[in-house]
Scaffold this motif. Structure first.
Motif, PDB file in Angstrom:
ATOM      1  N   ASP A   1     -18.036  37.179 -24.950  1.00  0.00           N
ATOM      2  CA  ASP A   1     -17.688  37.405 -26.353  1.00  0.00           C
ATOM      3  C   ASP A   1     -17.863  36.127 -27.179  1.00  0.00           C
TER       4      ASP A   1
ATOM      5  N   TRP B   1      -1.096  43.139 -23.462  1.00  0.00           N
ATOM      6  CA  TRP B   1      -0.889  41.750 -23.073  1.00  0.00           C
ATOM      7  C   TRP B   1       0.482  41.617 -22.425  1.00  0.00           C
TER       8      TRP B   1
ATOM      9  N   GLN C   1     -16.784  33.139 -26.432  1.00  0.00           N
ATOM     10  CA  GLN C   1     -15.699  32.169 -26.311  1.00  0.00           C
ATOM     11  C   GLN C   1     -16.115  30.954 -25.490  1.00  0.00           C
TER      12      GLN C   1
ATOM     13  N   THR D   1      -7.641  40.896 -23.725  1.00  0.00           N
ATOM     14  CA  THR D   1      -7.556  42.154 -24.473  1.00  0.00           C
ATOM     15  C   THR D   1      -8.931  42.710 -24.821  1.00  0.00           C
ATOM     16  N   GLU D   2      -9.947  41.839 -24.908  1.00  0.00           N
ATOM     17  CA  GLU D   2     -11.295  42.320 -25.198  1.00  0.00           C
ATOM     18  C   GLU D   2     -12.031  42.783 -23.950  1.00  0.00           C
TER      19      GLU D   2
ATOM     20  N   VAL E   1      -3.401  32.022 -27.268  1.00  0.00           N
ATOM     21  CA  VAL E   1      -4.342  32.709 -28.152  1.00  0.00           C
ATOM     22  C   VAL E   1      -5.684  32.926 -27.457  1.00  0.00           C
ATOM     23  N   THR E   2      -6.197  31.892 -26.806  1.00  0.00           N
ATOM     24  CA  THR E   2      -7.501  31.990 -26.143  1.00  0.00           C
ATOM     25  C   THR E   2      -7.462  32.992 -24.998  1.00  0.00           C
TER      26      THR E   2
ATOM     27  N   ARG F   1      -5.308  35.432 -24.459  1.00  0.00           N
ATOM     28  CA  ARG F   1      -5.027  36.798 -24.931  1.00  0.00           C
ATOM     29  C   ARG F   1      -6.281  37.447 -25.505  1.00  0.00           C
ATOM     30  N   ARG F   2      -7.043  36.694 -26.269  1.00  0.00           N
ATOM     31  CA  ARG F   2      -8.264  37.260 -26.849  1.00  0.00           C
ATOM     32  C   ARG F   2      -9.218  37.722 -25.754  1.00  0.00           C
ATOM     33  N   TYR F   3      -9.413  36.882 -24.753  1.00  0.00           N
ATOM     34  CA  TYR F   3     -10.350  37.231 -23.683  1.00  0.00           C
ATOM     35  C   TYR F   3      -9.877  38.474 -22.927  1.00  0.00           C
TER      36      TYR F   3
END
Length: 316
Positions: A90, A71, A92, A63-64, A56-57, A59-61
């Motif tokens: 962002d 992904w 994180q 994709t942003e 999750v961590t 992927r968020r970084y």
């Protein structure tokens, strides 16, 4: 060779004088490229940590921040932490430290990507693909090589011995509300060259369908739509978000695609093939020497002329 030398100035990058450009590291912030030069200095290994990340961590970084918002089929994920910053671009954080970079080792769609490069290694276990590498603009030059080198050592603890990575030398454009901007100026894989990777030529040349957001509509995605397969609706929704009209009930999926793709500016573009690099993973030189390449080494590619545009500048 001659060409423009890129130097930072007045808050942007501009080309002056002559000579082959070198010493620049590419960075990404919310999909926008920027550059850091080694002459700035400032990278201190003791300031940064490399850790394994959860899906999750990471992927968020990625994709942003990365220009490719998709992904990959991730297997191993590693993050670069800045122990002296409050938060990443962002916001994180991981273990109380700012997340300022991510690299992802993944499974390529075709097993031959791995078996051709490392014929004696078990694909998807001992050999994988380095599918994403993203580092924040806050990190000085040499941060990306530090991240990859540490990630490879950590991946070796999980059995990884060989890594294939590709650099796309073709520039990509993205349509926005402010006109067309550069989504990616193209890459030579300088970070892999700095790590001493083996350059093993290009992947197969092919025709690609570049969408207005800079991504590629793959043959597999087209097949999902025309065949009514699982995942077709996600492809259709993405095309509609990029300007494609909804499909009428009476028309076939293939007929709809044939009409809407040119209407939103999608046409086949000949791609010369990505640049292939082979990296070895292992804690020691002896571990790395046991891996046998399946492809001969070739001279590193270099730009014949500077192709890097001003980040975010309009193009025609």
């Amino acid at each position: 060779m001659s060409g423009a030398r890129i130097v930072p100035g007045a808050g942007e990058l501009r080309a002056i004088t002559s000579g082959h450009p070198k010493g620049y590291a590419q960075r990404w912030t919310f999909g926008v490229p920027s550059w850091r030069h080694v002459s700035e200095g400032g990278f201190r290994r003791e300031r940064y940590l490399v850790v394994r990340l959860d899906e999750v961590t990471a992927r968020r970084y990625v994709t942003e921040q990365h220009y490719l918002s998709g992904w990959p089929a991730a297997m191993h994920r590693f993050g670069l932490l800045d122990t002296e910053a409050e938060a990443g671009p962002d916001g994180q954080t991981v273990n109380g430290h700012a997340l300022v970079g991510v690299t992802v080792l993944a499974s390529p769609m075709n097993e031959r990507v791995l078996t051709h490069a490392f014929p004696r290694l078990i694909p998807y276990a001992q050999s994988v693909e380095l599918a994403r590498l993203v580092v924040s603009a806050s990190v000085p030059a040499n941060g990306e090589t530090f991240l990859v080198a540490q990630a490879l050592r950590m991946a070796a603890d999980h059995g990884v011995r060989g890594v294939v990575s590709f650099a796309d030398p073709m520039s990509r454009k993205r349509r926005t509300d402010h006109g067309t901007v550069i989504a990616s100026p193209g890459h030579l894989g300088i970070v892999y060259q700095a790590l001493g990777a083996r350059f093993a030529g290009r992947s197969t040349a092919r025709s690609l369908l570049f969408l207005p957001d800079g991504s590629v509509l793959s043959a597999r995605s087209k097949a999902k739509v025309t065949g009514g397969e699982a995942g077709a609706q996600a492809v259709i929704r993405n095309l509609e978000s990029l300007g494609a009209r909804p499909r009428r009930e009476e028309e076939s999926p293939s007929g709809w695609l044939a009409e809407v793709l040119p209407a939103i500016g999608v046409h086949p573009t000949r791609h010369p093939g990505n640049l292939r690099y082979l990296l070895l993973a292992g804690r020691t030189r002896q571990d790395r020497s046991r891996t046998v390449f399946g492809m001969p080494a070739m001279p590193y590619p270099k730009w014949e002329a500077d192709r890097r545009p001003l980040p975010g500048s309009p193009t025609t």
